[in-house]
Design a protein around this motif. Structure first.
Motif, PDB file in Angstrom:
ATOM      1  N   LYS A   4       0.831  -1.181   0.000  1.00  0.00           N
ATOM      2  CA  LYS A   4       0.000   0.000   0.000  1.00  0.00           C
ATOM      3  C   LYS A   4       0.868   1.234   0.000  1.00  0.00           C
ATOM      4  O   LYS A   4       1.837   1.335   0.734  1.00  0.00           O
ATOM      5  CB  LYS A   4      -0.931   0.027   1.218  1.00  0.00           C
ATOM      6  CG  LYS A   4      -2.062  -0.960   1.089  1.00  0.00           C
ATOM      7  CD  LYS A   4      -2.935  -0.587  -0.100  1.00  0.00           C
ATOM      8  CE  LYS A   4      -4.048  -1.596  -0.326  1.00  0.00           C
ATOM      9  NZ  LYS A   4      -4.818  -1.295  -1.517  1.00  0.00           N
ATOM     10  N   MET A   5       0.490   2.225  -0.815  1.00  0.00           N
ATOM     11  CA  MET A   5       1.269   3.434  -0.918  1.00  0.00           C
ATOM     12  C   MET A   5       0.881   4.406   0.202  1.00  0.00           C
ATOM     13  O   MET A   5      -0.169   4.276   0.823  1.00  0.00           O
ATOM     14  CB  MET A   5       1.028   4.102  -2.280  1.00  0.00           C
ATOM     15  CG  MET A   5       1.021   3.112  -3.431  1.00  0.00           C
ATOM     16  SD  MET A   5       2.572   2.211  -3.569  1.00  0.00           S
ATOM     17  CE  MET A   5       2.213   1.184  -4.988  1.00  0.00           C
ATOM     18  N   HIS A   8      -3.174   8.677  -0.056  1.00  0.00           N
ATOM     19  CA  HIS A   8      -4.590   8.340  -0.058  1.00  0.00           C
ATOM     20  C   HIS A   8      -5.369   9.638  -0.193  1.00  0.00           C
ATOM     21  O   HIS A   8      -5.553  10.366   0.782  1.00  0.00           O
ATOM     22  CB  HIS A   8      -4.980   7.613   1.220  1.00  0.00           C
ATOM     23  CG  HIS A   8      -4.267   6.309   1.386  1.00  0.00           C
ATOM     24  ND1 HIS A   8      -4.646   5.163   0.719  1.00  0.00           N
ATOM     25  CD2 HIS A   8      -3.169   5.975   2.092  1.00  0.00           C
ATOM     26  CE1 HIS A   8      -3.833   4.178   1.042  1.00  0.00           C
ATOM     27  NE2 HIS A   8      -2.921   4.657   1.869  1.00  0.00           N
ATOM     28  N   GLU A  83      -7.401  -0.941  -6.830  1.00  0.00           N
ATOM     29  CA  GLU A  83      -6.232  -0.485  -6.084  1.00  0.00           C
ATOM     30  C   GLU A  83      -5.843   0.938  -6.461  1.00  0.00           C
ATOM     31  O   GLU A  83      -5.480   1.747  -5.606  1.00  0.00           O
ATOM     32  CB  GLU A  83      -5.050  -1.430  -6.323  1.00  0.00           C
ATOM     33  CG  GLU A  83      -5.201  -2.783  -5.656  1.00  0.00           C
ATOM     34  CD  GLU A  83      -3.911  -3.572  -5.697  1.00  0.00           C
ATOM     35  OE1 GLU A  83      -2.842  -2.950  -5.508  1.00  0.00           O
ATOM     36  OE2 GLU A  83      -3.968  -4.787  -5.921  1.00  0.00           O
ATOM     37  N   GLU A  87      -5.614   4.222  -4.050  1.00  0.00           N
ATOM     38  CA  GLU A  87      -4.376   4.979  -3.912  1.00  0.00           C
ATOM     39  C   GLU A  87      -4.520   6.448  -4.301  1.00  0.00           C
ATOM     40  O   GLU A  87      -3.563   7.213  -4.227  1.00  0.00           O
ATOM     41  CB  GLU A  87      -3.270   4.339  -4.760  1.00  0.00           C
ATOM     42  CG  GLU A  87      -2.781   3.014  -4.234  1.00  0.00           C
ATOM     43  CD  GLU A  87      -2.181   3.106  -2.843  1.00  0.00           C
ATOM     44  OE1 GLU A  87      -1.652   4.176  -2.507  1.00  0.00           O
ATOM     45  OE2 GLU A  87      -2.268   2.122  -2.101  1.00  0.00           O
ATOM     46  N   TRP A 117       0.323  11.978  -6.332  1.00  0.00           N
ATOM     47  CA  TRP A 117       0.474  10.810  -5.450  1.00  0.00           C
ATOM     48  C   TRP A 117       1.785  10.865  -4.671  1.00  0.00           C
ATOM     49  O   TRP A 117       1.877  10.344  -3.564  1.00  0.00           O
ATOM     50  CB  TRP A 117       0.409   9.543  -6.303  1.00  0.00           C
ATOM     51  CG  TRP A 117       0.629   8.265  -5.568  1.00  0.00           C
ATOM     52  CD1 TRP A 117      -0.303   7.511  -4.914  1.00  0.00           C
ATOM     53  CD2 TRP A 117       1.876   7.565  -5.423  1.00  0.00           C
ATOM     54  NE1 TRP A 117       0.276   6.390  -4.370  1.00  0.00           N
ATOM     55  CE2 TRP A 117       1.617   6.398  -4.667  1.00  0.00           C
ATOM     56  CE3 TRP A 117       3.171   7.815  -5.850  1.00  0.00           C
ATOM     57  CZ2 TRP A 117       2.614   5.487  -4.336  1.00  0.00           C
ATOM     58  CZ3 TRP A 117       4.166   6.901  -5.530  1.00  0.00           C
ATOM     59  CH2 TRP A 117       3.887   5.761  -4.777  1.00  0.00           C
ATOM     60  N   LEU A 272      -0.716   2.572 -12.061  1.00  0.00           N
ATOM     61  CA  LEU A 272      -0.556   1.858 -10.785  1.00  0.00           C
ATOM     62  C   LEU A 272       0.772   1.108 -10.762  1.00  0.00           C
ATOM     63  O   LEU A 272       1.503   1.150  -9.761  1.00  0.00           O
ATOM     64  CB  LEU A 272      -1.708   0.880 -10.586  1.00  0.00           C
ATOM     65  CG  LEU A 272      -1.609   0.009  -9.328  1.00  0.00           C
ATOM     66  CD1 LEU A 272      -1.759   0.853  -8.063  1.00  0.00           C
ATOM     67  CD2 LEU A 272      -2.664  -1.106  -9.345  1.00  0.00           C
ATOM     68  N   THR A 275       3.762   3.288  -9.976  1.00  0.00           N
ATOM     69  CA  THR A 275       4.007   3.555  -8.547  1.00  0.00           C
ATOM     70  C   THR A 275       4.658   2.352  -7.873  1.00  0.00           C
ATOM     71  O   THR A 275       5.514   2.508  -6.993  1.00  0.00           O
ATOM     72  CB  THR A 275       2.687   3.886  -7.822  1.00  0.00           C
ATOM     73  OG1 THR A 275       1.812   2.747  -7.821  1.00  0.00           O
ATOM     74  CG2 THR A 275       1.970   5.060  -8.469  1.00  0.00           C
TER      75      THR A 275
END
Length: 280
Positions: A4-5, A8, A83, A87, A117, A272, A275
């Protein structure tokens, strides 16, 4: 399981959209709710039935066609789209029509969310622009800067067919460019090779550790795709990098299809993976 990055950006309402758009309601949850009103014997029987139903549902879901999983998503894309939304990589108004070709304007916006992000939670796009504007001004004023023209100032009417600050800023900071006639054409669909150029332009700014066998991998890619010779010379480096970093795949094992249009779900999946590649 993907890591998980730290970013959020979506609100709770957007999480609800994720559940509505890309999630499924398991049969076991419905059966468990129904079991709560009976007596002990009925509860036991219904619980057993719910378990059996859930097992059947889980097994069937993997084989279900895309429209039964998510009306707007291909089955392969459901998890990655889910996902990406979690994110904060997909603005709310782009969370539909996933199988449609992504437009130049939409891809630019997805790229901006990819840039955002990387910032601390709560950062706005306006704050990102302001920070970059200040940095560019410093670079222009620094006499040691080798190419001060690269660090251009903000300007209106960058493109002849659209004059919005968002696109002007994306141009100022070298994320997008226009056509020779001065247009940007935000509603025009994007080819796979054009998408690669735009996305790698953003990704390469976040310094990655390049593999020691980069040259060998590049040769493998060019031998692997039988249609690689149709990739434009201006796009080949971007395609090579995104494929090597695991962000972009061919349409089959031996075909890249550079001129085919890229869909919204494919673009979201690539972003995605971008990242994830940064953290690998």
């Amino acid at each position: 399981m993907r890591k998980k990055m730290r970013k959020h950006l979506i609100l709770p309402s957007a999480l609800l959209i994720v559940l509505l758009l890309c999630g499924t309601v398991s049969a076991s949850a419905e059966a468990a709710g129904a079991a709560g009103d009976g007596n002990a014997a009925e509860e036991t029987a219904e619980a057993a039935e719910a378990t059996e139903t859930a097992e059947e549902s889980d097994g069937a879901e993997t084989e279900a066609p895309a429209e039964e999983v998510q009306p707007d998503c291909s089955s392969w894309a459901v998890e990655e789209v889910r996902e990406a939304i979690a994110e904060g990589l997909v603005p709310e108004h782009l969370q539909s029509g996933y199988q449609q070709p992504v437009t130049r304007g939409e891809l630019a916006e997805l790229t901006a969310y990819y840039v955002l992000w990387h910032e601390p939670e709560g950062t706005t796009m306006e704050e990102v622009w302001a920070g970059k504007d200040e940095y560019y001004a410093q670079r222009r004023a620094d006499e040691s800067t080798m190419d001060p023209e690269y660090y251009r100032s903000y300007a209106e009417n960058v493109f002849t067919d659209i004059n919005e600050e968002f696109f002007n800023r994306m141009y100022q900071f070298h994320y997008i460019s226009g056509y020779p006639d001065g247009t940007f054409r935000p509603e025009e669909p994007v080819s796979r090779q054009n998408a690669a150029v735009l996305l790698w332009q953003a990704m390469h700014l976040y310094r990655l550790d390049y593999p020691s066998d980069m040259f060998e991998q590049t040769l493998q890619i060019r031998n692997r795709f039988r249609d690689y010779y149709t990739v434009g010379s201006w796009a080949s480096s971007s395609v090579d990098h995104l494929v090597i970093f695991g962000c972009l795949n061919g349409v089959s094992e031996d075909r890249f299809a550079p001129a085919e249009l890229i869909t919204k779900e494919q673009a979201i999946a690539v972003i995605l993976r971008m990242t994830e590649a940064e953290q690998a």
